[in-house]
Design a protein around this motif. Structure first.
Motif, PDB file in Angstrom:
ATOM      1  N   GLU A 305       0.826  -1.205   0.000  1.00 35.88           N
ATOM      2  CA  GLU A 305       0.000   0.000   0.000  1.00 35.88           C
ATOM      3  C   GLU A 305       0.864   1.261   0.000  1.00 35.88           C
ATOM      4  O   GLU A 305       2.008   1.263   0.467  1.00 35.88           O
ATOM      5  CB  GLU A 305      -0.950   0.000   1.202  1.00 35.88           C
ATOM      6  CG  GLU A 305      -0.294   0.173   2.547  1.00 35.88           C
ATOM      7  CD  GLU A 305      -1.279   0.083   3.695  1.00 35.88           C
ATOM      8  OE1 GLU A 305      -2.491  -0.036   3.445  1.00 35.88           O
ATOM      9  OE2 GLU A 305      -0.834   0.114   4.865  1.00 35.88           O
ATOM     10  N   SER A 306       0.283   2.337  -0.503  1.00 38.57           N
ATOM     11  CA  SER A 306       1.006   3.610  -0.570  1.00 38.57           C
ATOM     12  C   SER A 306       1.097   4.250   0.805  1.00 38.57           C
ATOM     13  O   SER A 306       0.340   3.903   1.718  1.00 38.57           O
ATOM     14  CB  SER A 306       0.294   4.561  -1.534  1.00 38.57           C
ATOM     15  OG  SER A 306      -0.940   4.983  -0.977  1.00 38.57           O
ATOM     16  N   GLU A 307       2.012   5.201   0.939  1.00 36.58           N
ATOM     17  CA  GLU A 307       2.158   5.897   2.215  1.00 36.58           C
ATOM     18  C   GLU A 307       0.902   6.680   2.565  1.00 36.58           C
ATOM     19  O   GLU A 307       0.515   6.781   3.732  1.00 36.58           O
ATOM     20  CB  GLU A 307       3.378   6.835   2.177  1.00 36.58           C
ATOM     21  CG  GLU A 307       4.694   6.132   2.413  1.00 36.58           C
ATOM     22  CD  GLU A 307       4.706   5.323   3.710  1.00 36.58           C
ATOM     23  OE1 GLU A 307       4.322   5.883   4.768  1.00 36.58           O
ATOM     24  OE2 GLU A 307       5.073   4.138   3.669  1.00 36.58           O
ATOM     25  N   GLU A 308       0.223   7.236   1.566  1.00 30.74           N
ATOM     26  CA  GLU A 308      -1.007   7.985   1.831  1.00 30.74           C
ATOM     27  C   GLU A 308      -2.102   7.054   2.347  1.00 30.74           C
ATOM     28  O   GLU A 308      -2.807   7.385   3.306  1.00 30.74           O
ATOM     29  CB  GLU A 308      -1.479   8.696   0.568  1.00 30.74           C
ATOM     30  CG  GLU A 308      -2.720   9.545   0.788  1.00 30.74           C
ATOM     31  CD  GLU A 308      -3.188  10.265  -0.473  1.00 30.74           C
ATOM     32  OE1 GLU A 308      -4.223  10.961  -0.391  1.00 30.74           O
ATOM     33  OE2 GLU A 308      -2.539  10.116  -1.509  1.00 30.74           O
ATOM     34  N   GLN A 309      -2.245   5.896   1.713  1.00 36.61           N
ATOM     35  CA  GLN A 309      -3.225   4.915   2.183  1.00 36.61           C
ATOM     36  C   GLN A 309      -2.907   4.493   3.620  1.00 36.61           C
ATOM     37  O   GLN A 309      -3.796   4.382   4.463  1.00 36.61           O
ATOM     38  CB  GLN A 309      -3.212   3.681   1.276  1.00 36.61           C
ATOM     39  CG  GLN A 309      -3.791   3.894  -0.106  1.00 36.61           C
ATOM     40  CD  GLN A 309      -3.612   2.662  -0.979  1.00 36.61           C
ATOM     41  OE1 GLN A 309      -2.528   2.073  -1.040  1.00 36.61           O
ATOM     42  NE2 GLN A 309      -4.672   2.250  -1.651  1.00 36.61           N
ATOM     43  N   ARG A 310      -1.638   4.256   3.865  1.00 28.25           N
ATOM     44  CA  ARG A 310      -1.204   3.819   5.186  1.00 28.25           C
ATOM     45  C   ARG A 310      -1.479   4.888   6.234  1.00 28.25           C
ATOM     46  O   ARG A 310      -1.984   4.606   7.318  1.00 28.25           O
ATOM     47  CB  ARG A 310       0.294   3.492   5.127  1.00 28.25           C
ATOM     48  CG  ARG A 310       0.900   3.024   6.433  1.00 28.25           C
ATOM     49  CD  ARG A 310       2.360   2.618   6.215  1.00 28.25           C
ATOM     50  NE  ARG A 310       3.031   2.331   7.465  1.00 28.25           N
ATOM     51  CZ  ARG A 310       2.910   1.213   8.152  1.00 28.25           C
ATOM     52  NH1 ARG A 310       2.109   0.257   7.702  1.00 28.25           N
ATOM     53  NH2 ARG A 310       3.556   1.022   9.281  1.00 28.25           N
ATOM     54  N   ARG A 311      -1.193   6.126   5.910  1.00 30.16           N
ATOM     55  CA  ARG A 311      -1.378   7.230   6.855  1.00 30.16           C
ATOM     56  C   ARG A 311      -2.857   7.376   7.223  1.00 30.16           C
ATOM     57  O   ARG A 311      -3.204   7.543   8.397  1.00 30.16           O
ATOM     58  CB  ARG A 311      -0.829   8.514   6.236  1.00 30.16           C
ATOM     59  CG  ARG A 311      -0.592   9.631   7.227  1.00 30.16           C
ATOM     60  CD  ARG A 311       0.370  10.681   6.674  1.00 30.16           C
ATOM     61  NE  ARG A 311       0.084  11.041   5.294  1.00 30.16           N
ATOM     62  CZ  ARG A 311       0.906  10.787   4.280  1.00 30.16           C
ATOM     63  NH1 ARG A 311       2.062  10.163   4.489  1.00 30.16           N
ATOM     64  NH2 ARG A 311       0.589  11.151   3.063  1.00 30.16           N
ATOM     65  N   LYS A 312      -3.725   7.321   6.231  1.00 26.12           N
ATOM     66  CA  LYS A 312      -5.162   7.442   6.493  1.00 26.12           C
ATOM     67  C   LYS A 312      -5.665   6.285   7.347  1.00 26.12           C
ATOM     68  O   LYS A 312      -6.467   6.482   8.273  1.00 26.12           O
ATOM     69  CB  LYS A 312      -5.935   7.490   5.164  1.00 26.12           C
ATOM     70  CG  LYS A 312      -5.780   8.790   4.387  1.00 26.12           C
ATOM     71  CD  LYS A 312      -6.583   8.744   3.108  1.00 26.12           C
ATOM     72  CE  LYS A 312      -6.475  10.053   2.328  1.00 26.12           C
ATOM     73  NZ  LYS A 312      -7.215  10.006   1.043  1.00 26.12           N
ATOM     74  N   ALA A 313      -5.206   5.074   7.032  1.00 24.89           N
ATOM     75  CA  ALA A 313      -5.655   3.898   7.781  1.00 24.89           C
ATOM     76  C   ALA A 313      -5.186   3.958   9.233  1.00 24.89           C
ATOM     77  O   ALA A 313      -5.924   3.591  10.151  1.00 24.89           O
ATOM     78  CB  ALA A 313      -5.145   2.626   7.106  1.00 24.89           C
TER      79      ALA A 313
END
Length: 346
Positions: A305-313
Motif C-alpha cells: 500500500e502507498s504511504e497515503e493509504q497507510r497514513r489514512k488507515a
C-alpha cells in the motif's frame, strides 16, 4: 463493601489477568477490597481455595466480583465475568480435566450468581445458549486499551530492533501460543509470501498456556522467528515498529491485540470472525483464517500500500482504539455492581 476475587490476577500476565488488574485499579478503594491467596497456587489448589476458603473471607461483603471466569458456588451475592464460551464450543483445545471442570462449573455458577459480565455481544450470545440463563442476566462491558499503548518514539523502536536483531521491516503476531490462535495458517501464509518479502520478517511474540492441549511451535520458514513473551514496556514498541499486526485467531471473547496495534499506529490484519468485526469495525483488514492464501493476500496488500493509504488507515485505526478505554469499562462495572446490590437489597 465489594470484595474482588483476584486469584485470577496472580502469575504471568494474560488477557484475563490484565482485565482484572486494569478494572480493579480504577474502582473506588473505599468501597471495594481485593481478596486473593497468600501465594500463587496451582490449578487444583487454586480452585479449592476459591470454592472453600474464599466464601469464608467474603461473608461480610455485600457483593463479590469474580473477574476470572469462575467463582465460588456457595456465594450467591456475586457477579462473575465469563470472557468467552471456548470450553463449550471447542473443548478439544484444552486440557481434558480443565475443560470438564469448566463445563461442569459454569452452568451451575451462572444460575446461582446475581449477574454475569462478558466482554462482547458475540460472547453474550454464545454464553446464553450454553449456560441456560436468560440473556438479560448477562451484561456486555467491553475491554479497554491501556493509555500506555501509543506510538513509540523512534529511539525506542531502534533500541528494540537492536535488542531483537531486527534488520528490515517486520510483521508481528502478539498473543498466546495455543490452538485457537491458528499460527499454523499464519506460518503457511508467510511461507508463500516470503519470496516476495525477502527483507521482511514475521516475529511471533507470546508463550503457551498450561491449560491448553499441546501444539508445538510450527516449523518456521525463512524470515519467521518466535521471540517469546514481551514485557509490558516492549509490547507497544514492537507494535509501533511493525508494518502490521497479523492476528489469525479462530475464536475470541474480545480480541484485544488488534486494538492495541491500532493504538500504536499500526495496521491490523485480522480473522473475519464476528467478534473481531464487532471490535475492530471497518478499521482492520479481514481475511479468511481457514485459508492461507487469504492471509497471504492480506499481508501483501499492506506491504504494497502507498504511504497515503497507510497514513489514512493509521489515523482511523487510532480513532477506533480510542473508543475503548479502561476508564469507561470500570465506570460501567461500577454501575452494574450498584444495580446488583439494589437487586440484593430490594
Amino acid at each position: 463493601m465489594i470484595a474482588v476475587n483476584m486469584r485470577s490476577a496472580m502469575g504471568a500476565l494474560t488477557g484475563v489477568q490484565r482485565y482484572a488488574i486494569e478494572v480493579f485499579k480504577r474502582l473506588d478503594k473505599e468501597s471495594c477490597r481485593s481478596v486473593a491467596p497468600a501465594e500463587i497456587l496451582g490449578s487444583m489448589k487454586g480452585h479449592l481455595w476459591e470454592q472453600c476458603t474464599l466464601p469464608k473471607e467474603v461473608s461480610n461483603s455485600s457483593l463479590l466480583w469474580s473477574p476470572g471466569n469462575v467463582g465460588p458456588l456457595r456465594v450467591r451475592n456475586q457477579v462473575v465475568t465469563i470472557h468467552d464460551a471456548t470450553t463449550f464450543d471447542h473443548p478439544e483445545w484444552f486440557d481434558r480435566k480443565f475443560s470438564l471442570w469448566y463445563r461442569f462449573l459454569l452452568p451451575r455458577l451462572a444460575k446461582r450468581v446475581k449477574g454475569i459480565i462478558t466482554v462482547s455481544e458475540d460472547s453474550k450470545r454464545r454464553l446464553a445458549g450454553h449456560l441456560g440463563v436468560s440473556a438479560e442476566k448477562i451484561r456486555v462491558i467491553y475491554n479497554g486499551v491501556s493509555p500506555e499503548l501509543s506510538p513509540a518514539e523512534p529511539d525506542s523502536i531502534a533500541r528494540l530492533r537492536e535488542k531483537l536483531g531486527i534488520k528490515g521491516e517486520y510483521f508481528a503476531y502478539v498473543g498466546s501460543l495455543e490452538p485457537r490462535k491458528n499460527l499454523k495458517t499464519l506460518i503457511e501464509a508467510w511461507r508463500s509470501v516470503q519470496p516476495q518479502l525477502k527483507d521482511t520478517e514475521l516475529l511471533i511474540a507470546g508463550s503457551a498456556g498450561h491449560v491448553f492441549s499441546g501444539e508445538g511451535e510450527s516449523e518456521c520458514p525463512e524470515g519467521c522467528r518466535f521471540i517469546g513473551r514481551l514485557s509490558d514496556d516492549d509490547l507497544p514498541v514492537l507494535l509501533s515498529g511493525a508494518r502490521a499486526l497479523a492476528y489469525p485467531s479462530l475464536y475470541e471473547g474480545f480480541g484485544l491485540p488488534p486494538l492495541e496495534a491500532m493504538a500504536c499506529g499500526t495496521r491490523a490484519l485480522v480473522s473475519d470472525i464476528p467478534v473481531l468485526r464487532e471490535v475492530c469495525g471497518d478499521e482492520a483488514i479481514y481475511f479468511n483464517p481457514l485459508d492461507s492464501a487469504s492471509v497471504a493476500n492480506a499481508i501483501l496488500s499492506v506491504a504494497e500500500e502507498s504511504e497515503e493509504q497507510r497514513r489514512k488507515a493509521i489515523t482511523s485505526g487510532r480513532g477506533r482504539a480510542a473508543e475503548f478505554s479502561w476508564e469507561r469499562s470500570a465506570h460501567q462495572h461500577k454501575e452494574f455492581f450498584e444495580e446488583m446490590r439494589e437487586v440484593q437489597n430490594g
